[in-house]
Design an enzyme around this catalytic site. Structure first.
Site, PDB file in Angstrom:
ATOM      1  N   HIS A 191       0.830  -1.219   0.000  1.00  0.00           N
ATOM      2  CA  HIS A 191       0.000   0.000   0.000  1.00  0.00           C
ATOM      3  C   HIS A 191       0.856   1.258   0.000  1.00  0.00           C
ATOM      4  O   HIS A 191       0.421   2.312  -0.427  1.00  0.00           O
ATOM      5  CB  HIS A 191      -1.009  -0.038   1.139  1.00  0.00           C
ATOM      6  CG  HIS A 191      -2.119  -0.992   0.850  1.00  0.00           C
ATOM      7  ND1 HIS A 191      -2.030  -2.323   1.168  1.00  0.00           N
ATOM      8  CD2 HIS A 191      -3.279  -0.835   0.179  1.00  0.00           C
ATOM      9  CE1 HIS A 191      -3.117  -2.928   0.745  1.00  0.00           C
ATOM     10  NE2 HIS A 191      -3.895  -2.051   0.143  1.00  0.00           N
ATOM     11  N   GLU A 222     -10.653 -11.250  -4.530  1.00  0.00           N
ATOM     12  CA  GLU A 222      -9.219 -11.080  -4.312  1.00  0.00           C
ATOM     13  C   GLU A 222      -8.618 -12.250  -3.535  1.00  0.00           C
ATOM     14  O   GLU A 222      -7.439 -12.236  -3.202  1.00  0.00           O
ATOM     15  CB  GLU A 222      -8.928  -9.747  -3.609  1.00  0.00           C
ATOM     16  CG  GLU A 222      -9.735  -9.465  -2.375  1.00  0.00           C
ATOM     17  CD  GLU A 222      -9.474  -8.069  -1.803  1.00  0.00           C
ATOM     18  OE1 GLU A 222      -8.514  -7.385  -2.186  1.00  0.00           O
ATOM     19  OE2 GLU A 222     -10.279  -7.669  -0.929  1.00  0.00           O
ATOM     20  N   ASP A 271      -4.234  -8.402  -4.220  1.00  0.00           N
ATOM     21  CA  ASP A 271      -4.317  -9.506  -3.265  1.00  0.00           C
ATOM     22  C   ASP A 271      -4.498 -10.842  -3.973  1.00  0.00           C
ATOM     23  O   ASP A 271      -3.992 -11.864  -3.506  1.00  0.00           O
ATOM     24  CB  ASP A 271      -5.461  -9.269  -2.272  1.00  0.00           C
ATOM     25  CG  ASP A 271      -5.020  -8.315  -1.163  1.00  0.00           C
ATOM     26  OD1 ASP A 271      -3.898  -8.498  -0.653  1.00  0.00           O
ATOM     27  OD2 ASP A 271      -5.768  -7.381  -0.842  1.00  0.00           O
ATOM     28  N   CYS A 314     -10.013  -3.557 -10.070  1.00  0.00           N
ATOM     29  CA  CYS A 314      -9.594  -2.335  -9.377  1.00  0.00           C
ATOM     30  C   CYS A 314      -8.198  -2.471  -8.767  1.00  0.00           C
ATOM     31  O   CYS A 314      -7.720  -1.565  -8.095  1.00  0.00           O
ATOM     32  CB  CYS A 314     -10.597  -1.920  -8.310  1.00  0.00           C
ATOM     33  SG  CYS A 314     -10.714  -3.100  -6.960  1.00  0.00           S
TER      34      CYS A 314
HETATM   35  C1  PEP Z   1      -6.490  -5.375  -4.427  1.00  0.00           C
HETATM   36  O1  PEP Z   1      -6.200  -6.191  -3.556  1.00  0.00           O
HETATM   37  O2  PEP Z   1      -6.215  -5.536  -5.635  1.00  0.00           O
HETATM   38  C2  PEP Z   1      -7.164  -4.107  -4.071  1.00  0.00           C
HETATM   39  C3  PEP Z   1      -7.634  -3.299  -4.987  1.00  0.00           C
HETATM   40  O3  PEP Z   1      -7.247  -3.785  -2.760  1.00  0.00           O
HETATM   41  P1  PEP Z   1      -5.999  -3.293  -1.884  1.00  0.00           P
HETATM   42  O4  PEP Z   1      -4.858  -3.013  -2.825  1.00  0.00           O
HETATM   43  O5  PEP Z   1      -6.432  -2.099  -1.141  1.00  0.00           O
HETATM   44  O6  PEP Z   1      -5.737  -4.480  -1.009  1.00  0.00           O
HETATM   45 MG    MG Z   2      -7.045  -6.035  -1.591  1.00  0.00          MG
END
Ligand code: PEP
Ligand code: MG
Length: 578
Positions: A196, A441, A465, A512
């Site tokens: 992140h 995910e 994920d 996403c």
């Molecule tokens: C993902 O896991 O691809 C996602 C969009 O959520 P995050 O990156 O916040 O875990």
């Molecule tokens: Mg995620």
């Protein structure tokens, strides 16, 4: 002396500026006992080191007062000078040298630790966080003691110099604070490409390189640095030729970016007439402006957990409601997909530290994160659900649930959403109809979509994920980052199957995760049938450019052939040719 270091490129572009060391680690310092007759000399050595450190800060202060120098620089120099002048730090060191015959460097570390521990007790969050500055001041003195004095004010700060953060590691909570500071770029020794921290860097559009391994110990405060976030390179103390070349490249990149702005108003449509929705990922309400600036079709992912970070109290229902409403209002008649709290793993929130669900787990990425946490903390979850539902009255809101894997989790979540609606009706609060979607995910979810298709309204594939859990690669661990492979055939199979099953069931499906914002993968995803992408606003126009140059029907045929390959190297070669 010029040298360069390589790491993982996580956020493109070029930053040129001065190093600002941020430390969470105490420098490795040798410990030994002095002979009685050496104590006086060690005290003199320590006092001289303090004087040199003070002179360094004075020199820095004059650089910071150059017009155009970042205001943060001058504030941090003043604060560091104040800490260095405080006897609480230096007198304690002298006592340790005198009474316990500690070597000065070790005494400095001990005393620093003691002061830092006192800061941990402070009620006031701002004061507590100042312990970082104490560590930096101690490190400045230590560097002098260890014979590594900083070069004094070799170059003047110029107006176009960025402040470049150099750290051993940065948490997402650290990085999100850069939104309110003028940080030109950052490099860290640890970290993976879809952590992140990396995601926030991309959302800020600041060049960043992670997983550098040894940058932090080799770089000194105020060193001149070039961060090439596209190639994953850091150049320390560049000569004038290299500097000029990078300044030129930086200008060219800025020009390319501004040319892309012409696409803002254009329709996101392939050459053969397929409309493709391009949505924005946001972390904080103020990011919503960026989404509208680049002409996003909506917000496809609002990572609400960032509202919960860097604070001691949880945001209450009204505060959350205002935050969600402000995004909804900024987006006008466009869709806003609000994801419920995805806290846990590396996304930590101080205010949740003592909750059952957020204790440090043996395997945090496999632990009680996201919806798992919310389901064991229903009261906390209900506060967020009510706030989101109330915001729905002001525009078009969808609810997105992270980390679902089990049918019973879907049932429980839907029951709690219904309960939140009932509570709002009872208190006569207004809300509108809200669709509920699930993130795909976890591989188990992708392989067992039945309950998702039956019970939910839309799907959003979280490739970050999904890749982590399919390949058993911790997305935050730089040492396995080379194995984190979006083009692994198993990953593509899961994405492809999810898109196809959703489309067969007539259910909207988006991606996403970071794959959606990588222009090198746009044609692959289009060929897999994807028509909804969600990404950081900074990536949207480049992806749009790819969409506008694509022939969806032709891509479907070519990608079907690629998906029959079972080695990622071969897949990668073919994807490059699309
Ligand atoms: C993902 O896991 O691809 C996602 C969009 O959520 P995050 O990156 O916040 O875990
Ligand atoms: Mg995620």
């Amino acid at each position: 002396m010029t040298f360069s270091l390589h790491g993982q490129a996580v956020s493109g572009g070029i930053a040129i500026g001065r190093a600002h060391l941020v430390s969470h680690a105490i420098l490795e310092v040798a410990q030994y006992q002095l002979r009685e007759r050496d104590v006086a000399g060690e005290l003199v050595r320590f006092d001289k080191a303090v004087t040199t450190a003070r002179a360094e800060l004075d020199a820095l202060r004059s650089e910071a007062s150059v017009p155009g120098a970042p205001a943060e620089l001058s504030a941090f120099v003043d604060l560091h000078a104040m800490i260095l002048a405080d006897p609480a730090l230096t007198d304690g060191v002298r006592d340790l040298i005198r009474e316990r015959r500690c070597n000065a460097a070790w005494a400095m570390v001990q005393q620093m630790q003691q002061v830092v521990d006192q800061f941990d007790e402070f009620e006031d969050a701002y004061l507590r966080e100042r312990k970082q500055d104490i560590v930096q001041v101690a490190e400045r003195v230590l560097r002098v003691l260890q014979g590594k004095p900083r070069k004094l004010a070799k170059r003047k700060t110029t107006t176009d110099d960025d402040l470049i953060v150099v750290a051993n590691d940065l948490s997402p909570a650290d990085t999100i604070q850069f939104k309110s500071l003028k940080i030109g770029g950052f490099v860290t020794d640890l970290g993976g490409t879809t952590s992140h921290t990396a995601i926030v860097a991309r959302s800020l559009a600041i060049p960043a390189v992670v997983g550098m391994l040894h940058a932090r110990p080799l770089i000194q405060d105020e060193d001149l640095l070039i961060v090439d976030g596209t190639r994953g390179v850091l150049i320390v103390d560049p000569d004038s030729g290299v500097l000029a070349e990078y300044r030129l490249r930086k200008t060219e990149l800025e020009l390319d970016r501004s040319k892309l702005k012409r696409l803002v108003t254009g329709r996101s449509r392939t050459l053969d007439g397929e409309d493709v929705e391009l949505h924005a990922n946001i972390e904080l309400p103020e990011d919503a402006e960026r989404a509208t600036e680049v002409g996003a079709d909506g917000v496809g992912l609002f990572r609400t957990e960032f509202l919960f970070m860097n604070r001691d109290e949880l945001p209450d229902e009204d505060e959350q409601f205002e935050a969600y409403r402000s995004v909804v209002k900024t987006l006008g008649d466009k869709l806003v997909t609000i994801r419920t709290l995805d806290i846990g793993a590396e996304k930590e929130a101080r205010a949740l530290r003592n909750r059952a669900g957020n204790r440090s787990a043996p395997n945090p990425a496999l632990g009680l994160r996201a919806i798992r946490f919310c389901l064991v903390e229903p009261q906390l979850f209900l506060v967020q659900l009510r706030a989101i539902l109330r915001a729905s009255h002001y525009g078009r809101v969808r609810l997105l649930i992270p980390m679902l894997a089990h049918a019973h989790e879907i049932e429980q979540t839907l029951a709690l959403i219904e309960l939140a609606r009932m509570q709002l009706r009872e208190s006569r609060q207004k809300f509108s109809a809200v669709e509920v979607g699930g993130m795909i995910e976890i591989p188990a979810a992708a392989l067992s979509l039945g309950p998702f298709l039956r019970r939910l309204d839309f799907l959003s594939i979280g490739t970050n994920d999904l890749i982590q859990y399919t390949l058993a690669i911790d997305r935050t661990d730089g040492s396995v980052a080379h194995l984190y492979d979006p083009l692994h055939p198993a990953v593509l199979k899961l994405i492809g199957q999810t898109i196809q099953s959703a489309q067969r069931a007539g259910m909207p499906v988006a991606v996403c995760g970071e794959m959606a914002g990588d222009p090198k993968l746009t044609k692959l995803l289009l060929g897999m049938g994807l028509r909804q992408f969600s990404m950081h606003p900074t990536q949207l126009l480049e992806v749009k450019q790819q969409v506008m140059m694509a022939d969806a029907a032709q891509l479907a045929v070519r990608v079907a052939r690629i998906l029959k390959l079972d080695e990622s190297e071969k897949i990668s070669e073919q994807v490059d040719k699309l």
